[in-house]
Design a protein around this motif. Sequence first.
Motif, PDB file in Angstrom:
ATOM      1  N   PRO A 231     -12.105  46.503 -15.615  1.00 27.78           N
ATOM      2  CA  PRO A 231     -10.908  47.337 -15.493  1.00 27.78           C
ATOM      3  C   PRO A 231     -10.124  47.329 -16.799  1.00 27.78           C
ATOM      4  O   PRO A 231     -10.287  46.424 -17.620  1.00 27.78           O
ATOM      5  N   ALA A 232      -9.279  48.330 -16.984  1.00 28.45           N
ATOM      6  CA  ALA A 232      -8.431  48.358 -18.179  1.00 28.45           C
ATOM      7  C   ALA A 232      -7.511  47.143 -18.175  1.00 28.45           C
ATOM      8  O   ALA A 232      -6.944  46.792 -17.145  1.00 28.45           O
ATOM      9  N   LEU A 288     -20.410  50.722 -14.773  1.00 29.89           N
ATOM     10  CA  LEU A 288     -19.404  49.690 -15.045  1.00 29.89           C
ATOM     11  C   LEU A 288     -18.683  49.286 -13.765  1.00 29.89           C
ATOM     12  O   LEU A 288     -18.374  48.103 -13.559  1.00 29.89           O
ATOM     13  N   LEU A 289     -18.402  50.256 -12.894  1.00 29.64           N
ATOM     14  CA  LEU A 289     -17.723  49.951 -11.635  1.00 29.64           C
ATOM     15  C   LEU A 289     -18.573  49.034 -10.761  1.00 29.64           C
ATOM     16  O   LEU A 289     -18.043  48.136 -10.088  1.00 29.64           O
ATOM     17  N   ARG A 290     -19.880  49.245 -10.760  1.00 35.45           N
ATOM     18  CA  ARG A 290     -20.753  48.368  -9.975  1.00 35.45           C
ATOM     19  C   ARG A 290     -20.699  46.946 -10.498  1.00 35.45           C
ATOM     20  O   ARG A 290     -20.630  45.985  -9.726  1.00 35.45           O
ATOM     21  N   ALA A 318     -16.095  40.889 -12.399  1.00 35.97           N
ATOM     22  CA  ALA A 318     -16.171  40.586 -13.833  1.00 35.97           C
ATOM     23  C   ALA A 318     -15.468  41.703 -14.596  1.00 35.97           C
ATOM     24  O   ALA A 318     -14.797  42.555 -14.007  1.00 35.97           O
ATOM     25  N   HIS A 319     -15.610  41.659 -15.909  1.00 34.63           N
ATOM     26  CA  HIS A 319     -15.219  42.772 -16.765  1.00 34.63           C
ATOM     27  C   HIS A 319     -16.500  43.421 -17.284  1.00 34.63           C
ATOM     28  O   HIS A 319     -17.505  42.736 -17.516  1.00 34.63           O
ATOM     29  N   ALA A 320     -16.470  44.731 -17.448  1.00 33.98           N
ATOM     30  CA  ALA A 320     -17.647  45.441 -17.937  1.00 33.98           C
ATOM     31  C   ALA A 320     -17.225  46.463 -18.979  1.00 33.98           C
ATOM     32  O   ALA A 320     -16.170  47.100 -18.860  1.00 33.98           O
ATOM     33  N   ASP A 380     -14.544  37.399 -19.837  1.00 36.53           N
ATOM     34  CA  ASP A 380     -13.462  37.681 -20.788  1.00 36.53           C
ATOM     35  C   ASP A 380     -13.557  39.127 -21.266  1.00 36.53           C
ATOM     36  O   ASP A 380     -14.591  39.545 -21.801  1.00 36.53           O
ATOM     37  N   PRO A 381     -12.502  39.919 -21.112  1.00 35.27           N
ATOM     38  CA  PRO A 381     -12.607  41.344 -21.451  1.00 35.27           C
ATOM     39  C   PRO A 381     -12.852  41.613 -22.932  1.00 35.27           C
ATOM     40  O   PRO A 381     -13.632  42.504 -23.278  1.00 35.27           O
TER      41      PRO A 381
END
Length: 400
Positions: A231-232, A288-290, A318-320, A380-381
Motif C-alpha cells: 500500500p502507499a 501487487l494487491l495479491r 506485506a508491501h509490494a 519494509d516498503p
Amino acid sequence: MSTPWLVLVESNTTGTGRQFCAAARARGLRPIVLASDPSRYPYLDEDGYDRRVLDTADAAAVLQACHRLGDVAGVTSSSEYFIATAAEVATKLGLPSPDAPAVARCRHKDQQRIVLAGAGVPVAGFRLAREPAQAVAAGLGYPVVVKPSMGSGSVGVQLCPDRAAVERHATALLDAPVNERAQAVPRLVLVEQYVTGPEFSVETFDDRVVAVVAKHLGPEPHFVEHGHDVPATVPPGVATALGDTALAAIRALGLGWGAAHTELRLSAGGPVVIEVNPRLAGGMIPALLRLALGVDLVDAVVGRAAGRAVDVRPRPLAHASIRFAVADTPGVVADRTGLDAARATPSVTAAEFTVPVGADLAITHSFRDRFGYAIAAGEDPSTTADRARRAAAELHVVTR
C-alpha cells in the motif's frame, strides 16, 4: 452438461489479460476472447484459449457472437478500450453488469469532467477544444496538460509549458482520427490545469476501497508510469481522504459495481481526481494487491461478471512494488538480457520481458514504451521498492 462461457471482449496486451482467462478456468468457466486480431495476444496460443475473430468495435457483432455461443455466464473485458462494449452486451443479455451508460459516459473524459465538477468532486480546471485555436485560448495559464478526450495508459497526454506547445500537441491529437487500437475517436481534446503533488490511484470494488497505491511517473512532459507501491506509505488520514474522494467520484458517475481505478494527485489543497477508469487497474497492480493484501481482484472481476460470490476484503500481508523497464531507443528487438539477474535479486517474486524478440519498439511516451518489469515483496516498503527498481534495471533489450 456444457461448461458455460466467460466472454472477454479483446484483452490487455500484457499482464492481466492472460490472468483473466486463467481466473475463468479456475472458476470452472470456459474463457473465450473475442478479438479483431487475436495475434495481438500470444498467450491465446501458448495457453490454448478459445477465440473468435470479429469486429469488436461493433457491439451488435459482439452480441451476435455471444448468442451463437449459447451458454454464456458473463461478458467483460480487461481492456479499457472495450469495457463499455462488454457492459452494453452483458446488459442486453441480462447478465451481471455495471451500468452500461455510466461506463460509456466515463470513457469520455470530457463528459466525466463535467459530471464530476457538477457534483462538487475536486478536479483540475479544464476546457474542451475542437480546434487548436480553442486549446490555445483555454485561459488556464501555463503549464497545462493537453490530452485526448478518450484514451488509456497515458497515450497522448503531455504537459505543455507555453502557447506554442499547446498548439503543436493539440493539432497532433486533433488530426488523429483513430486511437492506437484503430478505433474512431472524437475530434476533441482536453486542456487542464496542471495539478502538482504526488500521484496515487485508489482501487475500489463496488463501494469499498481495497487499496491506495503510490504511483511513480517518468520525466515530464510525459506521464508514463514507471512503477507502483502497495500500500502507499502515507498517513492514515491521507489514505482516508484519497479513498473518500475516489468513492465520491464513483458515486457521482453512477458507477460502484465491480472494479474501478481512480487516479488522483495530492495537491496542497487535498486530493484532486485526475480520472476515473471504470475497470480493473492495469500496470500489474492486481498482482501487487495479491502479494500485499491477499486480494485477487482479477478473480473478483471474473466472478462478479459470472454472478459468482467474491471476497475483496484486504488481509495485509506485506508491501509490494513493481518497477518497469522502459525503452528510450526505438527499433526492432534483436536480443533481451538480464532476466536471470533480475529474478535473482532478493525479494523479487516475478520478473518478465513483455515484448518478444522481433517486436517493434516505437517510442510513444506511453505505457507501450515498457518492455519488462520486476515485482518485489517484503516487510519494509523502502527496501521492497528499491529491490524492484534494482531488478528492473537489470533488464535490457538490444534493438536494431
